[in-house]
Design a protein around this motif. Structure first.
Motif, PDB file in Angstrom:
ATOM      1  N   HIS A  28     -22.402 -76.700 -52.459  1.00  0.00           N
ATOM      2  CA  HIS A  28     -21.094 -76.776 -51.824  1.00  0.00           C
ATOM      3  C   HIS A  28     -20.885 -78.242 -51.470  1.00  0.00           C
ATOM      4  N   ILE A  29     -19.662 -78.724 -51.630  1.00  0.00           N
ATOM      5  CA  ILE A  29     -19.398 -80.159 -51.534  1.00  0.00           C
ATOM      6  C   ILE A  29     -18.455 -80.480 -50.378  1.00  0.00           C
ATOM      7  N   VAL A  30     -18.793 -81.553 -49.656  1.00  0.00           N
ATOM      8  CA  VAL A  30     -17.875 -82.127 -48.676  1.00  0.00           C
ATOM      9  C   VAL A  30     -17.503 -83.519 -49.161  1.00  0.00           C
ATOM     10  N   LEU A  31     -16.247 -83.648 -49.582  1.00  0.00           N
ATOM     11  CA  LEU A  31     -15.727 -84.943 -50.017  1.00  0.00           C
ATOM     12  C   LEU A  31     -15.326 -85.754 -48.796  1.00  0.00           C
ATOM     13  N   ASN A  32     -15.480 -87.061 -48.902  1.00  0.00           N
ATOM     14  CA  ASN A  32     -15.116 -87.943 -47.794  1.00  0.00           C
ATOM     15  C   ASN A  32     -14.571 -89.247 -48.353  1.00  0.00           C
ATOM     16  N   ASP A  33     -13.447 -89.692 -47.814  1.00  0.00           N
ATOM     17  CA  ASP A  33     -12.862 -90.951 -48.255  1.00  0.00           C
ATOM     18  C   ASP A  33     -11.936 -91.471 -47.166  1.00  0.00           C
ATOM     19  N   ILE A  34     -11.727 -92.775 -47.151  1.00  0.00           N
ATOM     20  CA  ILE A  34     -10.805 -93.368 -46.187  1.00  0.00           C
ATOM     21  C   ILE A  34      -9.364 -93.256 -46.666  1.00  0.00           C
ATOM     22  N   ASN A  35      -9.200 -93.011 -47.966  1.00  0.00           N
ATOM     23  CA  ASN A  35      -7.879 -92.906 -48.586  1.00  0.00           C
ATOM     24  C   ASN A  35      -7.443 -91.445 -48.636  1.00  0.00           C
ATOM     25  N   GLN A  36      -6.539 -91.077 -47.751  1.00  0.00           N
ATOM     26  CA  GLN A  36      -6.095 -89.686 -47.634  1.00  0.00           C
ATOM     27  C   GLN A  36      -5.483 -89.171 -48.931  1.00  0.00           C
ATOM     28  N   GLU A  37      -4.638 -89.955 -49.559  1.00  0.00           N
ATOM     29  CA  GLU A  37      -3.958 -89.524 -50.779  1.00  0.00           C
ATOM     30  C   GLU A  37      -4.948 -89.273 -51.908  1.00  0.00           C
ATOM     31  N   LEU A  38      -5.883 -90.191 -52.071  1.00  0.00           N
ATOM     32  CA  LEU A  38      -6.889 -90.049 -53.107  1.00  0.00           C
ATOM     33  C   LEU A  38      -7.786 -88.851 -52.837  1.00  0.00           C
ATOM     34  N   LEU A  39      -8.158 -88.683 -51.584  1.00  0.00           N
ATOM     35  CA  LEU A  39      -8.998 -87.552 -51.199  1.00  0.00           C
ATOM     36  C   LEU A  39      -8.302 -86.231 -51.479  1.00  0.00           C
ATOM     37  N   ASP A  40      -7.041 -86.132 -51.104  1.00  0.00           N
ATOM     38  CA  ASP A  40      -6.289 -84.887 -51.309  1.00  0.00           C
ATOM     39  C   ASP A  40      -6.178 -84.538 -52.787  1.00  0.00           C
ATOM     40  N   SER A  41      -5.989 -85.555 -53.621  1.00  0.00           N
ATOM     41  CA  SER A  41      -5.867 -85.333 -55.057  1.00  0.00           C
ATOM     42  C   SER A  41      -7.174 -84.783 -55.634  1.00  0.00           C
ATOM     43  N   THR A  42      -8.285 -85.386 -55.243  1.00  0.00           N
ATOM     44  CA  THR A  42      -9.589 -84.934 -55.739  1.00  0.00           C
ATOM     45  C   THR A  42      -9.944 -83.560 -55.182  1.00  0.00           C
ATOM     46  N   LEU A  43      -9.600 -83.336 -53.928  1.00  0.00           N
ATOM     47  CA  LEU A  43      -9.843 -82.038 -53.298  1.00  0.00           C
ATOM     48  C   LEU A  43      -9.100 -80.932 -54.050  1.00  0.00           C
ATOM     49  N   LYS A  44      -7.860 -81.203 -54.387  1.00  0.00           N
ATOM     50  CA  LYS A  44      -7.046 -80.237 -55.142  1.00  0.00           C
ATOM     51  C   LYS A  44      -7.668 -79.961 -56.509  1.00  0.00           C
ATOM     52  N   GLU A  45      -8.135 -81.011 -57.147  1.00  0.00           N
ATOM     53  CA  GLU A  45      -8.762 -80.878 -58.471  1.00  0.00           C
ATOM     54  C   GLU A  45     -10.040 -80.037 -58.399  1.00  0.00           C
ATOM     55  N   PHE A  46     -10.860 -80.302 -57.388  1.00  0.00           N
ATOM     56  CA  PHE A  46     -12.117 -79.557 -57.240  1.00  0.00           C
ATOM     57  C   PHE A  46     -11.848 -78.076 -56.963  1.00  0.00           C
ATOM     58  N   LYS A  47     -10.888 -77.811 -56.113  1.00  0.00           N
ATOM     59  CA  LYS A  47     -10.564 -76.428 -55.782  1.00  0.00           C
ATOM     60  C   LYS A  47     -10.061 -75.676 -57.011  1.00  0.00           C
ATOM     61  N   ALA A  48      -9.290 -76.373 -57.849  1.00  0.00           N
ATOM     62  CA  ALA A  48      -8.773 -75.757 -59.071  1.00  0.00           C
ATOM     63  C   ALA A  48      -9.900 -75.402 -60.030  1.00  0.00           C
ATOM     64  N   GLU A  49     -11.021 -76.118 -59.910  1.00  0.00           N
ATOM     65  CA  GLU A  49     -12.186 -75.854 -60.757  1.00  0.00           C
ATOM     66  C   GLU A  49     -13.103 -74.784 -60.160  1.00  0.00           C
ATOM     67  N   GLY A  50     -12.700 -74.259 -58.991  1.00  0.00           N
ATOM     68  CA  GLY A  50     -13.476 -73.201 -58.367  1.00  0.00           C
ATOM     69  C   GLY A  50     -14.653 -73.683 -57.538  1.00  0.00           C
ATOM     70  N   ILE A  51     -14.668 -74.961 -57.234  1.00  0.00           N
ATOM     71  CA  ILE A  51     -15.757 -75.530 -56.441  1.00  0.00           C
ATOM     72  C   ILE A  51     -15.535 -75.211 -54.962  1.00  0.00           C
ATOM     73  N   GLN A  52     -16.613 -74.823 -54.281  1.00  0.00           N
ATOM     74  CA  GLN A  52     -16.565 -74.633 -52.838  1.00  0.00           C
ATOM     75  C   GLN A  52     -16.582 -76.014 -52.202  1.00  0.00           C
ATOM     76  N   VAL A  53     -15.455 -76.450 -51.668  1.00  0.00           N
ATOM     77  CA  VAL A  53     -15.319 -77.843 -51.252  1.00  0.00           C
ATOM     78  C   VAL A  53     -14.466 -77.973 -50.000  1.00  0.00           C
ATOM     79  N   GLU A  54     -14.808 -78.954 -49.192  1.00  0.00           N
ATOM     80  CA  GLU A  54     -14.002 -79.376 -48.053  1.00  0.00           C
ATOM     81  C   GLU A  54     -13.770 -80.875 -48.168  1.00  0.00           C
ATOM     82  N   GLY A  55     -12.704 -81.344 -47.539  1.00  0.00           N
ATOM     83  CA  GLY A  55     -12.411 -82.776 -47.548  1.00  0.00           C
ATOM     84  C   GLY A  55     -12.271 -83.297 -46.133  1.00  0.00           C
TER      85      GLY A  55
END
Length: 257
Positions: A28-55
């Motif tokens: 399970h993945i916890v993404l972290n970034d200082i860039n909110q927009e970039l983080l949200d984009s990657t978070l959306k991509e991971f979720k679409a792939e079925g990854i258990q993820v938080e940002g």
């Protein structure tokens, strides 16, 4: 129960590649970034792939942000198993032009961030009474010091040193600390380095610095995020339980240590 990994600076670049690989490994993945927009984009991509993820948005140079990141990871998934101190920034320029604010910013992110992330993760591992793994972003610049990259090289030498010392102190708590040392990768970071090099050498054209640095790679190609992610995957796995305090180079054959 699935293992949980935090990867700082994972909105894009090598950090994103590392997070993707660990997800493939079943974390399970916890993404972290200082860039909110970039983080949200990657978070959306991971979720679409079925990854258990938080940002979690945060600034690694702030100790409270690192501890909050670990707290949110544990709250979301119940535990923490691997913490990857990946976030970092580059500084390019002649030694005589180094300014105080450049030093402070580079060290606060590249070095302080690693220290605070390691502290936060270690406290969680000790609290859980489980083994844990901290994996730091070093660099070939943590083994060699490069012209025009004096500040960056100094920060990565510091990361290597903290990797050694923290591994020695935390082993008694069943915590392993290692580092991965990438070489020349075709990422946005190297695009910025290339652009900065041109400013100080008018004879250079776009892409020349990247070509120069990558021309000596024995395996004949620049690094891809997957090359780094493969090493991190191993260090995060049970197969690497007997490895600690190491700063392992993955550069295709540039620096030999």
């Amino acid at each position: 129960m699935a293992k949980v990994a935090v990867v700082t600076g994972s909105g894009g670049g090598l950090g994103k590649g590392i997070a993707q690989r660990l997800a493939k490994d079943g974390f399970h993945i916890v993404l972290n970034d200082i860039n909110q927009e970039l983080l949200d984009s990657t978070l959306k991509e991971f979720k679409a792939e079925g990854i258990q993820v938080e940002g979690v948005v945060g600034d690694v140079s702030k100790r409270e942000d690192q501890f909050q990141l670990v707290s949110q990871a544990a709250e979301a998934f119940g535990q923490l198993d691997v913490f990857v101190n990946n976030a970092g920034l580059e500084v390019v320029g002649p030694f005589l032009d180094i300014e105080e604010n450049q030093l402070n910013k580079a060290f606060s992110v590249n070095v302080n961030g690693v220290v605070f992330g390691t502290q936060a993760a270690a406290e969680q591992f000790i609290k859980q009474k489980t083994k844990g793994k901290v994996i730091n972003a070093c660099s070939i610049a943590g083994h060699e010091s490069y012209e025009m990259l004096a500040v960056y090289s100094a920060t990565k030498h510091a990361v290597r040193s903290f990797t050694h010392s923290s591994a020695k102190e935390l082993a008694k708590h069943n915590i392993r600390v290692n580092a991965y040392c990438p070489g020349v990768a075709d990422t946005s970071m190297w695009t910025r380095i290339d652009e900065e090099m041109i400013k100080y050498n008018p004879e250079m054209k776009k892409g020349d610095a990247f070509k120069e640095f990558s021309s000596g790679i024995l395996l004949g190609r620049p690094q891809e995020p997957e090359d780094v992610a493969n090493l991190v995957s191993f260090l995060a796995s049970d197969d690497a339980d007997y490895i600690t305090g190491q700063a392992i180079i993955t550069d295709g054959g540039i620096v030999f240590s």
